[in-house]
Design an enzyme around this catalytic site. Structure first.
Site, mmCIF file in Angstrom:
data_model
loop_
_atom_site.group_PDB
_atom_site.id
_atom_site.type_symbol
_atom_site.label_atom_id
_atom_site.label_comp_id
_atom_site.label_asym_id
_atom_site.label_seq_id
_atom_site.Cartn_x
_atom_site.Cartn_y
_atom_site.Cartn_z
ATOM 1 N NE ARG A 226 0.307 3.574 4.967
ATOM 2 C CZ ARG A 226 0.887 4.777 5.047
ATOM 3 N NH1 ARG A 226 1.164 5.462 3.954
ATOM 4 N NH2 ARG A 226 1.215 5.271 6.212
ATOM 5 C CB ALA B 24 -11.569 0.337 2.595
ATOM 6 C CG HIS B 25 -7.301 0.043 -0.174
ATOM 7 N ND1 HIS B 25 -6.415 -0.938 -0.537
ATOM 8 C CD2 HIS B 25 -8.504 -0.398 -0.597
ATOM 9 C CE1 HIS B 25 -7.040 -1.910 -1.153
ATOM 10 N NE2 HIS B 25 -8.312 -1.600 -1.196
ATOM 11 C CG ASN B 26 -6.872 3.655 -3.265
ATOM 12 O OD1 ASN B 26 -6.530 2.477 -3.140
ATOM 13 N ND2 ASN B 26 -6.015 4.616 -3.555
ATOM 14 C CD GLN C 279 -2.736 -1.433 0.174
ATOM 15 O OE1 GLN C 279 -3.713 -0.690 0.096
ATOM 16 N NE2 GLN C 279 -2.502 -2.391 -0.719
#
Length: 273
Positions: free
Chosen positions: A162, A183-185, A142
């Site tokens: 991240r 969560a990511h993004n 990540q």
């Protein structure tokens, strides 16, 4: 008449006056003294702010002796870092921001000005990314970070992962309750609020001024339009294109459709009896 930000006090001096709108003034006054305000709930919020400042003012900006702050991190002199916090290399903490005890800010993550992060918040843990390799799983590193805007409040034990390549983004004025998973993004638009135990899966975009109820979920790679309201325990499984939508149920549908379906469900249950 006494003024306190946005209202007036009418009647004799009470021990516990009620705060109400002008429309309810005549009826309420018969029961005793009252405070009249155009926006009673906002008035109440401002009263609590004044009360807290009088009873328990914020300590001056400081970094607690037990906190671990990387020499490669930047903490604004007007920020406050609480006990047992960790601020990793490359992280940036803005002016007037407060980290309560045991907050972790991962490397290269950015937190803007006047934010408040409650105990146990984790900003910048790895997003959940793994590629299948036979019967095993290969980790996807990540490589992004988390960027949090100004005037954001994040409740206890909430986690913001991240991004995999790009950053996870929380825009200005967002308010997150306890025990939320971002969560990511994910991108969360300005002034959106989310209640406890709700979650947003990876790469979804939630617009501005949305309201997400407790234990609601939004699956990944969706877009939720500005002003959307998602009821408690609802599950959003498709993009919401119309701004101001109100969604209930699992899968989440328009609230009017949901209420009609629920009425039929109850009617059917009564017939079975």
């Amino acid at each position: 008449t006494e003024h306190c930000g946005c209202g007036r006090l009418s009647g004799a001096r009470p021990q516990h006056p009620v705060i109400l709108s002008p429309q309810a003034f005549s009826q309420a006054l018969r029961q005793g003294a009252c405070i009249v305000a155009e926006q009673p709930y906002l008035y109440f919020a401002r009263v609590t702010q004044l009360w807290k400042k009088a009873r328990k003012p914020e300590p001056p900006p400081s970094i607690h002796a037990s906190a671990v702050v990387s020499p490669d991190a930047h903490v604004h002199p007007e920020a406050q870092i609480g006990p047992l916090c960790v601020v990793e290399r490359g992280a940036r903490i803005g002016a007037g921001t407060v980290l309560r005890s045991r907050v972790t800010v991962g490397e290269d993550c950015v937190i803007g000005d006047r934010c408040l992060l409650h105990s146990g918040v984790v900003v910048g843990a790895d997003g959940f990314g793994f590629a299948p390799n036979g019967n095993a799983w290969e980790k996807i590193e990540q490589l992004g970070a988390v960027r949090i805007g100004n005037d954001v409040e994040i409740g206890a034990n909430t986690c913001l992962d991240r991004g995999a390549l790009q950053d996870t983004v929380i825009e200005d004025g967002v308010k997150l309750d306890n025990l939320i998973q971002i969560a990511h993004n994910v991108e969360v638009g300005e002034n959106t609020v989310m209640a406890a135990q709700s979650g947003i899966a990876g790469s979804s975009h939630v617009g501005a001024n949305c309201m997400i109820g407790g234990q609601a979920g939004i699956v990944g790679h969706l877009t939720v339009a500005d002003g959307t309201q998602v009821g408690a325990q609802a599950g959003v499984i498709g993009s919401v294109k119309e701004g101001g939508s109100v969604l209930l149920g699992m899968p989440a549908i328009d609230h009017s459709q949901y209420m009609r379906a629920y009425a039929l469900f109850r009617k059917s249950g009564k017939k079975d009896k």
